[in-house]
Enzyme design. Structure first.
Site, PDB file in Angstrom:
ATOM      1  N   ARG A  79      56.613 -37.445 -77.208  1.00 29.36           N
ATOM      2  CA  ARG A  79      57.861 -37.099 -76.518  1.00 29.36           C
ATOM      3  C   ARG A  79      58.402 -38.352 -75.861  1.00 29.36           C
ATOM      4  O   ARG A  79      57.685 -39.036 -75.122  1.00 29.36           O
ATOM      5  CB  ARG A  79      57.600 -36.002 -75.478  1.00 29.36           C
ATOM      6  CG  ARG A  79      58.853 -35.476 -74.808  1.00 29.36           C
ATOM      7  CD  ARG A  79      58.510 -34.320 -73.871  1.00 29.36           C
ATOM      8  NE  ARG A  79      57.989 -33.173 -74.616  1.00 29.36           N
ATOM      9  CZ  ARG A  79      57.100 -32.316 -74.115  1.00 29.36           C
ATOM     10  NH1 ARG A  79      56.600 -32.505 -72.901  1.00 29.36           N
ATOM     11  NH2 ARG A  79      56.694 -31.293 -74.843  1.00 29.36           N
ATOM     12  N   ARG A 148      58.359 -35.446 -64.800  1.00 28.36           N
ATOM     13  CA  ARG A 148      58.748 -35.673 -66.187  1.00 28.36           C
ATOM     14  C   ARG A 148      60.195 -36.158 -66.279  1.00 28.36           C
ATOM     15  O   ARG A 148      60.826 -36.435 -65.262  1.00 28.36           O
ATOM     16  CB  ARG A 148      58.519 -34.398 -66.988  1.00 28.36           C
ATOM     17  CG  ARG A 148      57.039 -33.970 -66.954  1.00 28.36           C
ATOM     18  CD  ARG A 148      56.735 -32.863 -67.907  1.00 28.36           C
ATOM     19  NE  ARG A 148      55.308 -32.539 -67.933  1.00 28.36           N
ATOM     20  CZ  ARG A 148      54.752 -31.669 -68.761  1.00 28.36           C
ATOM     21  NH1 ARG A 148      55.498 -31.022 -69.645  1.00 28.36           N
ATOM     22  NH2 ARG A 148      53.457 -31.430 -68.726  1.00 28.36           N
ATOM     23  N   LYS A 224      52.579 -30.154 -63.832  1.00 30.42           N
ATOM     24  CA  LYS A 224      53.803 -30.884 -64.166  1.00 30.42           C
ATOM     25  C   LYS A 224      54.873 -30.638 -63.116  1.00 30.42           C
ATOM     26  O   LYS A 224      54.895 -29.614 -62.435  1.00 30.42           O
ATOM     27  CB  LYS A 224      54.300 -30.463 -65.537  1.00 30.42           C
ATOM     28  CG  LYS A 224      54.584 -28.968 -65.664  1.00 30.42           C
ATOM     29  CD  LYS A 224      54.873 -28.600 -67.114  1.00 30.42           C
ATOM     30  CE  LYS A 224      55.013 -27.088 -67.279  1.00 30.42           C
ATOM     31  NZ  LYS A 224      55.197 -26.706 -68.691  1.00 30.42           N
ATOM     32  N   LYS A 226      59.238 -31.074 -62.476  1.00 31.45           N
ATOM     33  CA  LYS A 226      60.493 -31.247 -63.203  1.00 31.45           C
ATOM     34  C   LYS A 226      61.676 -31.325 -62.241  1.00 31.45           C
ATOM     35  O   LYS A 226      61.748 -30.563 -61.278  1.00 31.45           O
ATOM     36  CB  LYS A 226      60.701 -30.090 -64.192  1.00 31.45           C
ATOM     37  CG  LYS A 226      59.621 -30.015 -65.267  1.00 31.45           C
ATOM     38  CD  LYS A 226      59.843 -28.852 -66.218  1.00 31.45           C
ATOM     39  CE  LYS A 226      58.783 -28.822 -67.317  1.00 31.45           C
ATOM     40  NZ  LYS A 226      58.997 -27.708 -68.266  1.00 31.45           N
ATOM     41  N   CYS A 445      62.356 -22.753 -78.618  1.00 29.06           N
ATOM     42  CA  CYS A 445      61.287 -23.751 -78.549  1.00 29.06           C
ATOM     43  C   CYS A 445      60.739 -23.989 -79.959  1.00 29.06           C
ATOM     44  O   CYS A 445      61.049 -23.257 -80.896  1.00 29.06           O
ATOM     45  CB  CYS A 445      60.180 -23.279 -77.609  1.00 29.06           C
ATOM     46  SG  CYS A 445      59.136 -21.978 -78.299  1.00 29.06           S
ATOM     47  N   CYS A 451      52.914 -26.003 -82.381  1.00 26.44           N
ATOM     48  CA  CYS A 451      52.487 -25.744 -81.005  1.00 26.44           C
ATOM     49  C   CYS A 451      51.235 -24.880 -80.991  1.00 26.44           C
ATOM     50  O   CYS A 451      51.228 -23.768 -81.535  1.00 26.44           O
ATOM     51  CB  CYS A 451      53.596 -25.070 -80.210  1.00 26.44           C
ATOM     52  SG  CYS A 451      53.100 -24.701 -78.495  1.00 26.44           S
ATOM     53  N   CYS A 494      59.240 -22.760 -72.404  1.00 29.24           N
ATOM     54  CA  CYS A 494      59.835 -24.067 -72.707  1.00 29.24           C
ATOM     55  C   CYS A 494      61.325 -23.962 -73.053  1.00 29.24           C
ATOM     56  O   CYS A 494      62.081 -24.891 -72.795  1.00 29.24           O
ATOM     57  CB  CYS A 494      59.084 -24.733 -73.845  1.00 29.24           C
ATOM     58  SG  CYS A 494      57.387 -25.190 -73.416  1.00 29.24           S
TER      59      CYS A 494
END
Length: 586
Positions: A79, A148, A224, A226, A445, A451, A494
């Site tokens: 990514r 991120r 994570k 964001k 997604c 995935c 996602c």
């Protein structure tokens, strides 16, 4: 003897992995050097996420390979961060070339305005990361328990304001990057990481004081993190779906500052009602000069108070839910050393993209293109990948990746419009002209085959569902109405499915939970309407609702609002009642 109630909490195993990783090194280099397998160790798979890399395998061929006693068909996803989604033609050309060496020969535009490359073999990872760095792109912190890719509304109507807001996004993104030299050592042969804005060299005093990671420390964040920045009246970044949001306040064409929102996030777990999507809450206003400090302090609050025992409840949204937004603001101001102002008025009208040509305040033009599923690929009748490469070779402006997985050819001079238009038509990039409003308003997604978390199809399924629903839309006269539909292959969210007026979340192969009732402006979550429904059942459930909407809606009423007014579902007023009061039985 220490009683159970007094014993130290049992931290999640990932906390130990991070501690032992020696600031994100782990044994990744040893794993890359092992040519006996296409994979790396389980611990290194966790560490590699901080480097922007996920180990995956092609699930389409798993069963056949198992039958022949073969290892899984391992490859990697990389990514690539693009703060605010802004991409130069030179960067686009590099990404196009790298995609040619991946198994799927495609570029994926993500819902975080980043690129994904799927199907990279282990031995090619270093070349991919090096090539990105040479044109000021990086995979560092695209994943992992850190902040991120910072998102920013790619608003073509407010060119001057967008430039100022985009600069803020770049500065926040650079400031919150991990500082460990491991990334440079492992992937770049010690060369510096190239960022559009130089990475911050110092952190303020209330960071941990760790010489290697003064902000994050050796265990980084619990999960994570964001951040998104929105420029009203458009909320196309879904600012309230993020841990931290900044809402630009503009008066007379001037950027005054930002409202600050905290505690958003999409993920949940099937069957675990302690997990739920949550929208951020506005707590204050800050000036442009205060944004980086506010972002840093919020991150340190999550670092110090987030849940490190249960990763299912470790996101910042649960920290805000547990401690309260008032406590968060007070703690933020204590760490800043000054008070913030009260939030200002703002209004959102849509979380969709705009298509076709629009003129910016500076006289430059912007062309919004529809890229279904964000998948840039050459099809038999639509060579999208080739077309965008050819445009990149002559384009003098920039590209902007949107949070809805679409693309804006940005900053086009008036005299260059005809050239761009001709190329768009030649390569089948003008699909936005004929696509239905629902098709233009979709997000999916990746899900299968790459995935590992996917329970059902998403990107490969949603276009088919929309095609079948378009028959109903045509019958109802709703072909051009924007109805936001979003699909994910699992409940992790996602594709931000819980902000779809129609949301689909994979339950098992071929079956989905169906949600209705999100706000078109991105300010209300949807609600579960039906569980474990098949393709035909989804169509059968939606058909009477869509037909009723066409006949009974009020002036200007959006589909999500209609489903609540007519009682199909009850409004979700907060994340903690997301699971309560599902739709009325038929």
């Amino acid at each position: 003897m220490i009683s159970d109630s007094q014993s130290a909490p049992q931290l999640h195993k990932n906390e130990g992995i991070k501690t032992r990783s020696n600031y994100l090194r782990g044994t990744i280099l040893e794993g890359l050097a092992d040519v006996s397998t296409g994979s790396i160790s389980a611990d290194d798979q966790q560490v590699s996420k901080f480097h922007g890399i996920y180990q995956q395998d092609d699930r389409d061929v798993r069963a056949n390979r198992r039958k022949h006693k073969l290892d899984k068909a391992y490859s990697f996803l990389a990514r690539i961060c693009l703060p605010g989604g802004v991409c130069t033609p030179e960067q686009w050309i590099v990404m196009d070339d790298l995609a040619n060496y991946c198994a799927f020969n495609t570029l994926k535009i993500t819902t975080r305005q980043a690129f994904q490359l799927h199907g990279i073999l282990k031995g090619n990872l270093k070349n991919v990361i090096n090539s990105c760095n040479e044109v000021a792109m990086t995979t560092l912190a695209a994943c992992g328990d850190v902040n991120r890719n910072v998102m920013c509304n790619p608003n073509p109507f407010a060119s001057e304001v967008h430039a100022a807001v985009q600069q803020v996004a770049l500065e926040v993104d650079a400031h919150l990057k991990p500082q460990t030299p491991a990334f440079s050592e492992m992937w770049l042969d010690g060369k510096p990481i190239q960022l559009t804005v130089p990475q911050a060299a110092e952190r303020s005093q209330d960071c941990k004081g760790d010489e290697v990671e003064p902000l994050y420390g050796p265990t980084y964040l619990p999960r994570k993190f964001k951040i998104a920045i929105a420029i009203p009246p458009y909320n196309d970044v879904d600012v309230f779906a993020h841990c931290l949001g900044f809402i630009a306040i503009v008066e007379d064409g001037k950027l005054l500052g930002f409202n600050v929102s905290v505690g958003g996030g999409m993920g949940m777990t099937h069957g675990n009602e302690k997990t739920f999507p949550r929208l951020g809450e506005v707590i204050a206003f800050c000036t442009p000069e205060q944004v980086v400090a506010v972002a840093e302090k919020i991150v340190t609050i999550q670092r110090d108070h987030g849940n490190r025992e249960d990763r299912a409840n470790a996101r910042f949204k649960y920290t805000v839910e547990r401690l309260g937004k008032e406590w968060i603001r007070e703690e933020l101001e204590n760490r800043l050393g000054y008070k913030l102002e009260e939030a200002r008025e703002y209004k959102f009208v849509s979380n969709c993209d705009r298509y076709g040509w629009t003129e910016g305040a500076d006289g430059k033009w912007h062309l919004g293109l529809f890229i279904e599923g964000g998948r840039v690929v050459d099809l038999a009748d639509k060579p999208l990948k080739t077309g965008l490469l050819e445009i990149a070779k002559v384009h003098k402006g920039e590209f902007r990746l949107t949070a809805n997985q679409n693309l804006i050819i940005s900053n086009v001079a008036a005299e260059d419009k005809a050239t761009i238009d001709a190329m768009v038509e030649q390569y089948g990039l003008d699909g936005y002209k004929s696509a239905s409003g629902m098709r233009r308003s979709q997000i999916a997604c990746v899900a299968l085959p790459t995935c590992g978390l996917a329970l059902a199809e998403s990107e490969r399924y949603l276009p088919t569902l929309v095609s079948d629903l378009e028959v109903i839309l045509e019958e109802a006269g709703l072909q051009n109405d924007e109805i936001v539909i979003r699909s994910t292959g699992c409940p992790n969210g996602c594709g931000r499915p819980y902000l779809g007026e129609i949301g689909l979340v994979g339950k098992v192969p071929g079956k989905y939970n169906l949600y209705l009732g999100a706000g078109f402006d991105g300010e209300r979550l949807n609600k579960l309407y039906r569980t474990s429904v098949t393709h035909q059942q989804i169509i059968d459930e939606l058909k009477p609702i869509l037909l009723a909407y066409a006949k009974e809606r009020e002036e200007g009423e959006r589909f999500g609002d209609f489903t609540i007014r007519k009682g199909y579902v009850q409004a979700t007023t907060a994340g903690n009642n997301f699971h309560a009061n599902i739709g009325a039985e038929a």
